[in-house]
Structure formats: structure tokens, C-alpha cells
Design an enzyme around this catalytic site. Sequence first.
Site, PDB file in Angstrom:
ATOM      1  N   CYS A 119       0.532  -1.588  -0.239  1.00 49.07           N
ATOM      2  CA  CYS A 119       0.126  -0.210   0.368  1.00 49.07           C
ATOM      3  C   CYS A 119       0.728   1.518  -0.165  1.00 49.07           C
ATOM      4  O   CYS A 119       1.703   1.725  -1.068  1.00 49.07           O
ATOM      5  CB  CYS A 119      -0.971  -0.044   1.332  1.00 49.07           C
ATOM      6  N   HIS A 224      -3.711  -5.848   1.160  1.00 49.31           N
ATOM      7  CA  HIS A 224      -3.428  -5.832   1.908  1.00 49.31           C
ATOM      8  C   HIS A 224      -3.974  -7.208   2.574  1.00 49.31           C
ATOM      9  O   HIS A 224      -4.482  -8.107   2.148  1.00 49.31           O
ATOM     10  CB  HIS A 224      -4.585  -4.807   3.356  1.00 49.31           C
TER      11      HIS A 224
END
Length: 287
Positions: A119, A224
Site C-alpha cells: 500500500c 493488504h
Amino acid sequence: PTRRSSDLPYLTDWRGDEEDSLGIEEAASNADAATGAELCMAAIRLPYVSNFTDIAALGAEPDVAIRWARTPADLIGADGIVIPGSKSTADDLAWLRATGLAEAIGAAARDGVPVVGICGGYQMLGRRIEDPLGVEGGDADGLGLLDITTVFDAEKRTVRASGTLTGAALAPVGTPVRGYEIHMGRTTRGPAARPLVRLESADGRAYDDGAVSRELPICGTYLHGLFDAAALRRAWLDRLRERRGLEPLPCEAISRLADPLDRLADMLEEHLDVAAVVGMMGLQEVS
């Protein structure tokens, strides 16, 4: 009749994920105290770190110790480096430069140490972060280790997704992955990078995500929960073991992660009349 307290079920040894990064100091202390692990994973301790539980699956393996890195010295001897997510990518990028970690991460990669960005960490690895709307205060140069460019926009992307590896940076092509995205920004790859994963979102849309460097052992993704996938996690760790001249870990020693929420849900279903509760809420029970 009134129930005695002894009649109420109690779930022992249960603990869910920490609330974002609130438990990171305890995790760091436990990791610092770990001894005997054959692999050392350096996780960058960003000031605005988020979703730090992305690292937890790696630390659950019996041959891995997590070292939360705050200085270049913390990268010495690391078998792999993970840059986690961030609540403020631009600020954490500036911190990496101020501490010398930016240069140290690049030097480690050039020495063959694999680097993974997730991310915000993925965004930082790129050439440039553009912020035309002032979401985080302006444009910034990335670390320049991945041929990607990120443009921040006003809309946050939140989606569950699953798919397979298309780049063999972590494990064989076709290895399954699943997780979720929660980020602001759109990232595009340049010619010196190829996609890491092919994903399908919960709404059925298929797309490529992430990037793998064609020159250095560096990759990144918005997904994630990447390391929650046991096959991917173990394949990558065994590659790190091979790099150090170690044999793969025997199957019986590999960590099998159980979802604590699944365990909690199983207990509720065992001791609670779920159909009655659903009926009281005016909802239709889903089998």
C-alpha cells in the site's frame, strides 16, 4: 431462572487484531526479545504506520523474527525488508530520507535483499507521487526503486479482492492470494516493471495490481493481507532460507494461521440461537 455465571461460555486464549497500530510497541518488544529464529525480517517502523498486522503472519512462522527498523543499522543482517502501509505517505517518505533509511533500503536491494512494499510502502518505492488535489500536501519524489508513478485523488478505494501471482517475485506464478485494498491514489507501471498479481474484486472486476522490478529484488502491491496466504508466505520464506544456504522448513513445522474472528463466530453459533436474533432484527438468515 437466573443463569449462574459458570453457565456462560468463555473463550480462552483469544485475541483479535490490534486496533490499527496501537499494539505495535508491544509487538516490537516481543520481536526484539525473540531468539533462535533463522530468518530476520526487517519491517520499517514508519511514524504513521498503518495496517501493521500485514507483518503478523510472517512473525507467526517459527523460523522468523521481526525486527521493527527505525535506523539504517536495523537493516544489517536482514533477510528481507517490508515497508508497510502509511496514514501519511508523503510524511513517512520524508522520514525515510531524514533517517537515512531511504538510502539504506536501496543499498540492501542492490546487495540482493528482497524488498516488499504494501500500500503506502508500495507507493513510496516508486519514482514519483503526484498530488494535484493537495490530499497530502503536494508532490514528492519516491525512492526510485520501482518504475511506478502514483497520483493521489479524492476518492478512497476500498475493496476485497483475490487472485494469483503473475510475477514470480515472491512465489511461483499462479500462487493464490486474497485480501483487501484501502488507499487513495492510482498507480501506473512503467516499462521497467511488470504486474505482481492478477486480481478480481468482490464486484467481479478483473485487473492487474502491484509491480515487480525487472532489475532488483523489489516488488509492491496494494493488497493488504498478502502474507496471510500460507502458500505464498512459505514459498517466499523458503526462498530466503535458500539464499542463506538453509533447507526448506519441514511441512509439520509450518505455521497454520487461524482467523480469530472465525473462532469467535463458531462459538457464537454454538451457544446462540442465531436464527432467533436474525428474526428479531427483521433480516433473512443467510446459510
